[in-house]
Design a protein around this motif. Sequence first.
Motif, PDB file in Angstrom:
ATOM      1  N   TYR A 299      -0.077   5.870  12.422  1.00 43.64           N
ATOM      2  CA  TYR A 299      -0.967   4.867  11.341  1.00 43.64           C
ATOM      3  C   TYR A 299       0.558   3.749  10.654  1.00 43.64           C
ATOM      4  N   ARG A 300       1.914   3.467  10.669  1.00 42.99           N
ATOM      5  CA  ARG A 300       2.260   2.128  10.360  1.00 42.99           C
ATOM      6  C   ARG A 300       1.848   1.118  11.697  1.00 42.99           C
ATOM      7  N   ALA A 301       1.743   1.632  12.484  1.00 40.32           N
ATOM      8  CA  ALA A 301       1.387  -0.065  13.781  1.00 40.32           C
ATOM      9  C   ALA A 301       0.329   0.031  13.566  1.00 40.32           C
ATOM     10  N   ARG A 302      -0.613   0.236  12.888  1.00 39.60           N
ATOM     11  CA  ARG A 302      -2.267  -0.077  12.728  1.00 39.60           C
ATOM     12  C   ARG A 302      -2.089  -1.667  11.632  1.00 39.60           C
ATOM     13  N   LEU A 303      -0.348  -1.663  10.719  1.00 37.29           N
ATOM     14  CA  LEU A 303      -0.587  -2.838   9.208  1.00 37.29           C
ATOM     15  C   LEU A 303       0.990  -3.450   9.854  1.00 37.29           C
TER      16      LEU A 303
ATOM     17  N   SER B  70       0.967  -1.102  -0.164  1.00 39.27           N
ATOM     18  CA  SER B  70      -0.336  -0.797   0.005  1.00 39.27           C
ATOM     19  C   SER B  70       0.946   1.469  -0.242  1.00 39.27           C
ATOM     20  N   ALA B  71       0.360   2.395  -0.285  1.00 42.16           N
ATOM     21  CA  ALA B  71       0.826   3.644   0.288  1.00 42.16           C
ATOM     22  C   ALA B  71       0.295   4.553   0.963  1.00 42.16           C
ATOM     23  N   LEU B  72       0.987   5.611   1.408  1.00 43.43           N
ATOM     24  CA  LEU B  72       0.419   6.550   1.895  1.00 43.43           C
ATOM     25  C   LEU B  72       0.847   7.936   1.484  1.00 43.43           C
ATOM     26  N   VAL B  73      -0.113   9.059   1.292  1.00 38.05           N
ATOM     27  CA  VAL B  73       0.241  10.104   0.696  1.00 38.05           C
ATOM     28  C   VAL B  73       0.242  11.544   1.870  1.00 38.05           C
TER      29      VAL B  73
ATOM     30  N   PRO C 101      10.651   4.518  11.578  1.00 38.67           N
ATOM     31  CA  PRO C 101      10.472   3.401  10.887  1.00 38.67           C
ATOM     32  C   PRO C 101       9.334   2.415  10.188  1.00 38.67           C
ATOM     33  N   GLY C 102      10.439   1.261   9.156  1.00 32.46           N
ATOM     34  CA  GLY C 102       8.400   0.625   8.711  1.00 32.46           C
ATOM     35  C   GLY C 102       7.534   1.479   7.662  1.00 32.46           C
ATOM     36  N   TYR C 103       8.983   1.874   6.981  1.00 31.58           N
ATOM     37  CA  TYR C 103       7.967   2.948   5.363  1.00 31.58           C
ATOM     38  C   TYR C 103       9.435   2.782   4.694  1.00 31.58           C
ATOM     39  N   ARG C 104       9.201   2.469   3.698  1.00 30.44           N
ATOM     40  CA  ARG C 104       9.240   2.582   2.136  1.00 30.44           C
ATOM     41  C   ARG C 104       9.714   3.519   1.479  1.00 30.44           C
TER      42      ARG C 104
END
Length: 375
Positions: free
Chosen positions: A63-67, A4-7, A92-95
């Motif tokens: 947000y990242r903690a939900r994924l 998925s992507a986060l904008v 951490p936890g993002y590309r």
Amino acid sequence: MSGSALVVGLGLNGLGVVRSLAAVGIRVHAFDDTMGPFTATRHGTKAKAPLAGEGLVEALAVYRARLDHDPVLFLTREDGVATVAANRDRIPGYRIAMPERDVVEAMVNKDRFMPIAARAGLSVPRTVTLRSADDLALLEKLTPPLIVKPSEHVAAYQARFKKAYVFDSAADAAPMIPDMLAAAGELVAQEYVPGDDGSVFFCLGYFGAESDMLAAYTGYKTASWPPRVGGTAGCAPAPEAHARLAADTQAFFAAAHFQGMGSLEFKRHAQTGAFYMIEPTACRTDYQSELATLNGVNLPAVQFADQMRLPLPSAQPRHRFGWRDPGAVASGAVVPKSGSGWRAVDALWRGDDPGPWLASGRGRIARKLGLGGRR
């Protein structure tokens, strides 16, 4: 497509990114700080969150903690880029497609990117940096007319001044510069390259880990707002300039050891036809980046695939569509609806996604009726 992507940021720029990602089946979530009309897009999910500073860092963590996976991060504003660059170890936890912090900071400063352009062999208008009123004498080294603008985007400056000013002489510039400096902290003054808005070109690209240009598209401005010094009000394909400007853009970002979304703006000299590099955009999509998607080069999809280690989508460039900002038109910009082989697409209206256009219209009507604060 998996992942998925986060904008981060749903202005007109971010709306184009969301639509580009959704067009190839990528799941999208978007942050917006106002939850304005652009959040009415039917694509993706949205949440209210700060778009820069400590608030953004915290929102990204929540947000990242939900994924259960690492999403690809897309940035649309310079303050968001600065926040992420300064806090990579806390996110951490993002590309994230982004070079080292010092490279990012050089890219967003109109003084510090000049040595990179020189290493790449690009022509840049003669420039001086102004840090105090004592530097006014430096203007005499330049041949007028002069264009003066802040070295970086500064909110205090943007609240009081235009993006840039063109002066016919150093004497004309001198009265305004102390106030501009007080707001911006640092200014750059350049020799103004002769030519109208149609002389401004740009190459939009995405660069892999080895600074290799994985996809690119070239266009030119059909109008700016305000004229001569403003942002893009309209743009169109420029295939005749692509080979030259794509090569220059590749050279610049390779000299910087850059990775991520990046573009260069150029101006073509009205008399000589020579191209001069004006400034880069780094680690975020440009305001008019959707022009590339409309013409078969989906740069957000390329970034997503690269970060997910997936096969890159095939780019099939065409040159049928321009891009037109309806907000600039409403403010007074004269933007052509068509040109040689292309027709302009409204940046807001889409028949398959009318929500943002409808919400924007309702907002304009409410403001005219004085109902801005009512639901």
